[in-house]
Design an enzyme around this catalytic site. Sequence first.
Site, short mmCIF file in Angstrom:
data_model
loop_
_atom_site.label_atom_id
_atom_site.label_comp_id
_atom_site.label_asym_id
_atom_site.label_seq_id
_atom_site.Cartn_x
_atom_site.Cartn_y
_atom_site.Cartn_z
N HIS A 24 1.65 -42.03 -16.97
CA HIS A 24 1.61 -42.97 -15.51
C HIS A 24 0.21 -43.21 -15.32
O HIS A 24 -0.52 -43.71 -14.25
CB HIS A 24 1.87 -42.10 -14.45
CG HIS A 24 3.40 -41.52 -14.35
ND1 HIS A 24 4.06 -41.61 -15.37
CD2 HIS A 24 4.06 -41.76 -13.15
CE1 HIS A 24 5.43 -41.15 -14.98
NE2 HIS A 24 5.38 -41.16 -13.56
N HIS A 79 15.32 -41.77 -7.93
CA HIS A 79 13.68 -42.18 -7.69
C HIS A 79 13.30 -43.33 -8.72
O HIS A 79 14.00 -43.55 -9.86
CB HIS A 79 12.64 -40.87 -8.22
CG HIS A 79 11.45 -41.18 -8.47
ND1 HIS A 79 10.61 -41.90 -7.48
CD2 HIS A 79 10.47 -40.92 -9.26
CE1 HIS A 79 9.48 -42.05 -7.49
NE2 HIS A 79 9.26 -41.47 -8.84
N GLU A 81 10.62 -44.90 -9.74
CA GLU A 81 9.23 -45.23 -10.64
C GLU A 81 9.86 -45.77 -11.94
O GLU A 81 11.02 -45.26 -12.38
CB GLU A 81 8.30 -44.06 -10.90
CG GLU A 81 7.10 -43.93 -9.78
CD GLU A 81 6.12 -42.72 -10.31
OE1 GLU A 81 5.05 -43.14 -10.70
OE2 GLU A 81 6.70 -41.73 -10.08
N ASP A 83 9.44 -45.22 -14.94
CA ASP A 83 9.75 -44.37 -16.20
C ASP A 83 11.19 -43.80 -16.05
O ASP A 83 11.79 -43.37 -16.81
CB ASP A 83 8.89 -43.11 -16.15
CG ASP A 83 8.65 -42.38 -14.65
OD1 ASP A 83 8.86 -43.08 -13.85
OD2 ASP A 83 8.48 -41.29 -15.07
N HIS A 146 8.03 -36.59 -5.72
CA HIS A 146 6.73 -36.89 -5.00
C HIS A 146 6.60 -38.28 -4.68
O HIS A 146 5.30 -38.51 -4.45
CB HIS A 146 5.78 -36.50 -6.21
CG HIS A 146 5.91 -37.39 -7.52
ND1 HIS A 146 4.82 -38.04 -7.95
CD2 HIS A 146 6.75 -38.02 -8.16
CE1 HIS A 146 5.05 -38.87 -8.90
NE2 HIS A 146 6.48 -38.56 -8.99
N ASP A 165 11.69 -35.61 -10.75
CA ASP A 165 10.48 -35.36 -10.93
C ASP A 165 10.17 -33.81 -10.84
O ASP A 165 9.29 -33.25 -11.49
CB ASP A 165 9.55 -36.29 -10.37
CG ASP A 165 9.26 -37.52 -11.26
OD1 ASP A 165 9.48 -37.58 -12.53
OD2 ASP A 165 8.89 -38.57 -10.87
N TYR A 193 1.52 -30.41 -15.37
CA TYR A 193 2.41 -31.32 -14.66
C TYR A 193 2.16 -31.20 -13.16
O TYR A 193 2.06 -31.99 -12.42
CB TYR A 193 3.71 -31.48 -14.97
CG TYR A 193 4.89 -32.09 -14.51
CD1 TYR A 193 5.29 -33.45 -15.18
CD2 TYR A 193 5.44 -32.01 -13.40
CE1 TYR A 193 6.14 -34.46 -14.78
CE2 TYR A 193 6.23 -32.90 -12.73
CZ TYR A 193 6.63 -34.13 -13.48
OH TYR A 193 7.61 -34.92 -13.07
N HIS A 226 11.96 -35.02 -16.61
CA HIS A 226 10.98 -34.91 -17.93
C HIS A 226 11.18 -33.63 -18.34
O HIS A 226 11.13 -32.59 -17.69
CB HIS A 226 9.73 -35.09 -17.20
CG HIS A 226 9.43 -36.65 -16.81
ND1 HIS A 226 9.34 -37.82 -17.55
CD2 HIS A 226 9.12 -37.06 -15.45
CE1 HIS A 226 8.90 -38.66 -16.81
NE2 HIS A 226 9.01 -38.37 -15.42
#
Lengths: 402, 51
Positions: A24, A79, A81, A83, A146, A165, A193, A226
């Site tokens: 990120h 989510h 984002e 990724d 997050h 996440d 993390y 992840h």
Amino acid sequence: MRPVELKKNIYWVGAVDFDIRNFHHYSRAPEGSTYNCYLVRDEKTVLFDTVDAHGYSEMVKHISEITDPESIDYIVCNHLEPDHSGALPRIVRLCKPEKIFCSAMGLKSMTNLYDTTGWPIEVVKDGARLNIGKRNITFLETRMLHWPDSMVSYLEEDRVLISNDAFGQNIASSYRFADECDRSLLLSSMKRYYYNIVLPYSPQVIKTLKRVQDLGIAIDVIAPDHGLIFRTPEDVKFVIDSYAEFAAQKPKLRAVIAYESMWNGTAKMASAVADGLEAEGVPYVLINLQQSHCSDVMAELADSGALILGSATRNNMPMVNMMACIAHVKGLRPQNLVGAAFGTYGWSGEAPKMMAEALAEMKAEVVGEPLKCYFNPKAEDLAKCRELGAQVARALREKCQG
Amino acid sequence: MKHICNVCGYEYDPAVGDPDNGIAAGTAFEDLPDDWTCPVCGASKEEFEAE
């Protein structure tokens, strides 16, 4: 790499990224990462999340080993984002889903990131349920865990929590489950993390864990987006208990000395501060910011209750890597720290005071006066450094006992 | 007076209100309903601090 069945007709179909080290663009990922997404086959075939754009082919290959990707009926975006959603436009084009589910804030991100013209998007509210045949799914919003759009999907009958996440770790591996991984690697990756990504939202973590407990949700499997999947009762308990512990941020008897030196004077001071800690029996880690990344500082803070910052003064301020470190650490809002600051100077010496102020803004208990030494610290200067280290050690020990 | 959300940093400005959620411009923070939440992150009123 092959798809992996977590429970009957629930498959991991993600992509493993052995190459990535810059996660990120703000955190190191020394073990690589994975982008996990999950395919559930029922009366409806549902894909939970996708992968980074460059993992698209790997994801489609995995899906194809189970079913024709065009048979996907629903896509759930927990989510947005990139990724997790980078592969979304291509998979939408390929499978023409009947519905795409996301949260209200997810819709805002989705329409901002992609041309969603004609996409059959359906916004789900917190607590909404979806029947896909034999299975029911509950969506729970986890705002600011997050991002504002974050939510998790709970497969009620299978007791599988697709947690996005939350509970993630950056580990690239040929295996998919936490029980197949070396324990210390797993825990250190979880800490790195959490401390670099989730930490500022620790109050939300505490509330969410309580909510899950209050709702009486039974969980057999936690499947994050992840890293490794937690599939045994021991591991599910382990990861939940670990999160409760990370979120609590209780002081720990260990110090991080993060420093940046120009002509080695600040490095000498850092060693002397370390000697002072050692004399008082407090373990420490020295982090030279010219060699290490600011996210390494956060990873070490997971096991430490003190943050001691050292930097030479350059042009009336701390050096640039220290400035970056302060920005990174401050944004992550660590709690309950003991702090101190030191550094050499050539003609003015503002850096120690500025670093002490930054620590105070983080509500750290700042010990001693900011310590500055001219250019090449002498024996008496190093004695003051040892005393500063000892002062931090005593304050930290008191805090840990309190 | 403006109020800041401690969770996400959103600023409630009474001059603007929160029209997307039915709060008219000119509504003081104190007059927001008790169940009003941060439009960005869902935090409750207690999570806000006066600027």
